[in-house]
Design an enzyme around this catalytic site. Sequence first.
Site, PDB file in Angstrom:
ATOM      1  N   GLU A  92      11.968   2.872 105.530  1.00 44.22           N
ATOM      2  CA  GLU A  92      11.745   4.442 105.317  1.00 44.22           C
ATOM      3  C   GLU A  92      12.774   5.007 104.293  1.00 44.22           C
ATOM      4  O   GLU A  92      14.002   4.378 104.073  1.00 44.22           O
ATOM      5  CB  GLU A  92      12.111   5.093 106.635  1.00 44.22           C
ATOM      6  CG  GLU A  92      10.668   4.846 107.551  1.00 44.22           C
ATOM      7  CD  GLU A  92      10.664   5.212 108.835  1.00 44.22           C
ATOM      8  OE1 GLU A  92       9.753   5.688 109.185  1.00 44.22           O
ATOM      9  OE2 GLU A  92      11.816   5.318 109.299  1.00 44.22           O
ATOM     10  N   CYS A 105      17.679   9.635 100.917  1.00 46.47           N
ATOM     11  CA  CYS A 105      18.572   8.894 101.592  1.00 46.47           C
ATOM     12  C   CYS A 105      17.846   7.468 101.626  1.00 46.47           C
ATOM     13  O   CYS A 105      16.548   7.131 101.860  1.00 46.47           O
ATOM     14  CB  CYS A 105      18.196   9.487 103.189  1.00 46.47           C
ATOM     15  SG  CYS A 105      18.982   8.151 104.239  1.00 46.47           S
ATOM     16  N   CYS A 112      18.389  -3.771 110.805  1.00 46.24           N
ATOM     17  CA  CYS A 112      20.063  -4.020 110.645  1.00 46.24           C
ATOM     18  C   CYS A 112      20.325  -4.804 111.768  1.00 46.24           C
ATOM     19  O   CYS A 112      20.148  -5.004 112.757  1.00 46.24           O
ATOM     20  CB  CYS A 112      20.583  -2.615 110.544  1.00 46.24           C
ATOM     21  SG  CYS A 112      22.425  -2.779 110.290  1.00 46.24           S
ATOM     22  N   CYS A 116      24.318  -0.923 116.036  1.00 40.52           N
ATOM     23  CA  CYS A 116      24.696  -0.077 116.785  1.00 40.52           C
ATOM     24  C   CYS A 116      23.796   0.554 117.966  1.00 40.52           C
ATOM     25  O   CYS A 116      22.946   0.798 117.737  1.00 40.52           O
ATOM     26  CB  CYS A 116      25.278   1.092 115.918  1.00 40.52           C
ATOM     27  SG  CYS A 116      26.228   0.495 114.433  1.00 40.52           S
ATOM     28  N   CYS A 119      21.655   3.642 117.361  1.00 39.34           N
ATOM     29  CA  CYS A 119      20.735   3.619 116.170  1.00 39.34           C
ATOM     30  C   CYS A 119      19.519   3.010 116.483  1.00 39.34           C
ATOM     31  O   CYS A 119      19.349   1.778 116.815  1.00 39.34           O
ATOM     32  CB  CYS A 119      21.558   3.187 115.054  1.00 39.34           C
ATOM     33  SG  CYS A 119      20.706   2.728 113.380  1.00 39.34           S
ATOM     34  N   CYS A 343      18.771  11.184 110.875  1.00 36.96           N
ATOM     35  CA  CYS A 343      19.513  10.051 110.913  1.00 36.96           C
ATOM     36  C   CYS A 343      19.194   9.362 112.158  1.00 36.96           C
ATOM     37  O   CYS A 343      19.011   9.733 112.980  1.00 36.96           O
ATOM     38  CB  CYS A 343      21.079  10.552 110.958  1.00 36.96           C
ATOM     39  SG  CYS A 343      21.681  11.485 109.619  1.00 36.96           S
TER      40      CYS A 343
HETATM   41  N1  SAH Z   1      24.612   1.276 108.153  1.00 35.58           N
HETATM   42  C1  SAH Z   1      25.219   2.431 107.550  1.00 35.58           C
HETATM   43  C2  SAH Z   1      24.280   3.341 106.985  1.00 35.58           C
HETATM   44  C3  SAH Z   1      22.883   3.773 107.468  1.00 35.58           C
HETATM   45  S1  SAH Z   1      23.015   4.553 109.155  1.00 35.58           S
HETATM   46  C4  SAH Z   1      26.104   3.101 108.448  1.00 35.58           C
HETATM   47  O1  SAH Z   1      26.037   2.854 109.753  1.00 35.58           O
HETATM   48  O2  SAH Z   1      26.735   3.809 108.029  1.00 35.58           O
HETATM   49  C5  SAH Z   1      23.568   6.315 108.480  1.00 35.58           C
HETATM   50  C6  SAH Z   1      24.427   7.203 109.368  1.00 35.58           C
HETATM   51  O3  SAH Z   1      23.135   7.539 110.594  1.00 35.58           O
HETATM   52  C7  SAH Z   1      25.265   6.559 110.014  1.00 35.58           C
HETATM   53  O4  SAH Z   1      26.420   7.382 109.938  1.00 35.58           O
HETATM   54  C8  SAH Z   1      24.965   6.284 111.423  1.00 35.58           C
HETATM   55  O5  SAH Z   1      26.068   6.191 112.428  1.00 35.58           O
HETATM   56  C9  SAH Z   1      23.950   7.541 111.803  1.00 35.58           C
HETATM   57  N2  SAH Z   1      23.332   7.300 112.612  1.00 35.58           N
HETATM   58  C10 SAH Z   1      22.629   6.201 113.262  1.00 35.58           C
HETATM   59  N3  SAH Z   1      21.714   6.568 114.142  1.00 35.58           N
HETATM   60  C11 SAH Z   1      21.749   7.667 114.524  1.00 35.58           C
HETATM   61  C12 SAH Z   1      21.398   8.608 115.604  1.00 35.58           C
HETATM   62  N4  SAH Z   1      20.518   7.902 116.352  1.00 35.58           N
HETATM   63  N5  SAH Z   1      21.456   9.906 115.522  1.00 35.58           N
HETATM   64  C13 SAH Z   1      22.531  10.475 114.599  1.00 35.58           C
HETATM   65  N6  SAH Z   1      23.020   9.584 113.751  1.00 35.58           N
HETATM   66  C14 SAH Z   1      22.722   8.217 113.632  1.00 35.58           C
HETATM   67 FE1  SF4 Z   2      22.969  -0.598 111.002  1.00 36.56          FE
HETATM   68 FE2  SF4 Z   2      22.201   1.604 112.203  1.00 36.56          FE
HETATM   69 FE3  SF4 Z   2      24.706   0.616 112.729  1.00 36.56          FE
HETATM   70 FE4  SF4 Z   2      23.959   1.607 110.270  1.00 36.56          FE
HETATM   71  S1  SF4 Z   2      24.133   2.824 112.262  1.00 36.56           S
HETATM   72  S2  SF4 Z   2      25.189  -0.176 110.990  1.00 36.56           S
HETATM   73  S3  SF4 Z   2      21.951   1.096 110.170  1.00 36.56           S
HETATM   74  S4  SF4 Z   2      22.759  -0.280 113.452  1.00 36.56           S
END
Ligand code: SAH
Ligand code: SF4
Length: 379
Positions: A92, A105, A112, A116, A119, A343
């Site tokens: 996306e 974005c 990934c 996390c 996420c 995000c």
């Molecule tokens: N992998 C990279 C970039 C992609 S994620 C990273 O982790 O930085 C981009 C941003 O979205 C990151 O700051 C991440 O912490 C945030 N993010 C991920 N899941 C989210 C969620 N469910 N709600 C709000 N922000 C989120």
């Molecule tokens: Fe991967 Fe999502 Fe963690 Fe970014 S926030 S490193 S996209 S798992």
Amino acid sequence: MSVVNLLDFDRDGLTAFVEQLGEKRFRATQLFRWIHQKGASDFDAMSDLAKSLRDKLRERAAVQSLPVISEHVSTDGTVKWLFDVGAGNAIETVFIPESDRGTLCVSSQAGCAVGCRFCSTGHQGFSRNLCTGEILAQLWHAEHQLRRRLGLKEGERAVTNVVMMGMGEPLQNYAALVPALRAMLDDHGYGLSRRRVTVSTSGMVAMIDRLREDCPVALAVSLHAPNDALRNDLVPLNRKDGIEALLDACVRYLPAAPRDFVTFEYCMLDGVNDTPELARELVRLVKGRVPCKVNLIPFNPFPQSGLVRSSPERVQAFAAVLLRAGIVTTVRKTRGDDIDAACGQLAGEVQDRTRVHQRLVHAPVKVVRRMAPMQETKA
Ligand code: SAH
Ligand code: SF4
């Protein structure tokens, strides 16, 4: 003979390819401008290239973007594209228009591997790295489609900023990322200044150092916790290097960076990482050590996470502690909620090749206070 996708190259790469065809180097610059500045994919339209070169290109090369599976436009103008990257995987890309800028974005991986907890992409597992052409195709498609749709004139841009904040961990796909960044920065490409291109990372220390050497752009680090115990749980990658080493890498990055601060992203999870005590711990951690801005992101819930968005009051209370300590703090506006473009809601489609989902579901997150019942709040 296999066909080469010209979106896979930065200008140096395209120059090498053009030389292989027995052509002069400057032809690569002309070609690069046609592709990235004008959005051309038909070699016959490239009127200032000699016919002999156009013939060679038609035989050996193509400008291959990604097939669009769907496009959604939010009531707030946010656009989300779902692109097919083959073998059941989709990624996306989101365009966020604001009065003074248009931010794209961009995704770097299908899924990934970092996993996390908060996420949605992380919950899906990892399928594969995108190649440079697939990263750049997102920008190529968005820029030229939006230009046509918005009726922009020659020289006007739809996308003024790129954030590598879509699906994936960009620094785990370094080899493909760097040429894509270079094409974004190239004056003959998209001509974006370094401060308008941001790499967001969950914190790969060695790769932050390499980015500083190879292509320093604005840096955002997804911190989410002020101590290793909590960060290990939320961002599993933290177990490798730990927060101290991460902050040291940020300090080393800054002299080369286009901005004089690092952005720390902090996703606000109710009862998990949003207490005033943790805010004070964050102040002690960064103050006087890393010039930074903190961006508090209201958590965007998704069903499997088991997590809840912090209330606006808790976000404000957390922000107040940071602000009182003199740390510039912003709360991110959530955009594109109605089309799941916010995000962490970027799920795409991933053929899950890891056991990340099992791990996340079977090990419940530690809470520092009783969690409120699941409810939707708007920040
Ligand atoms: N992998 C990279 C970039 C992609 S994620 C990273 O982790 O930085 C981009 C941003 O979205 C990151 O700051 C991440 O912490 C945030 N993010 C991920 N899941 C989210 C969620 N469910 N709600 C709000 N922000 C989120
Ligand atoms: Fe991967 Fe999502 Fe963690 Fe970014 S926030 S490193 S996209 S798992």
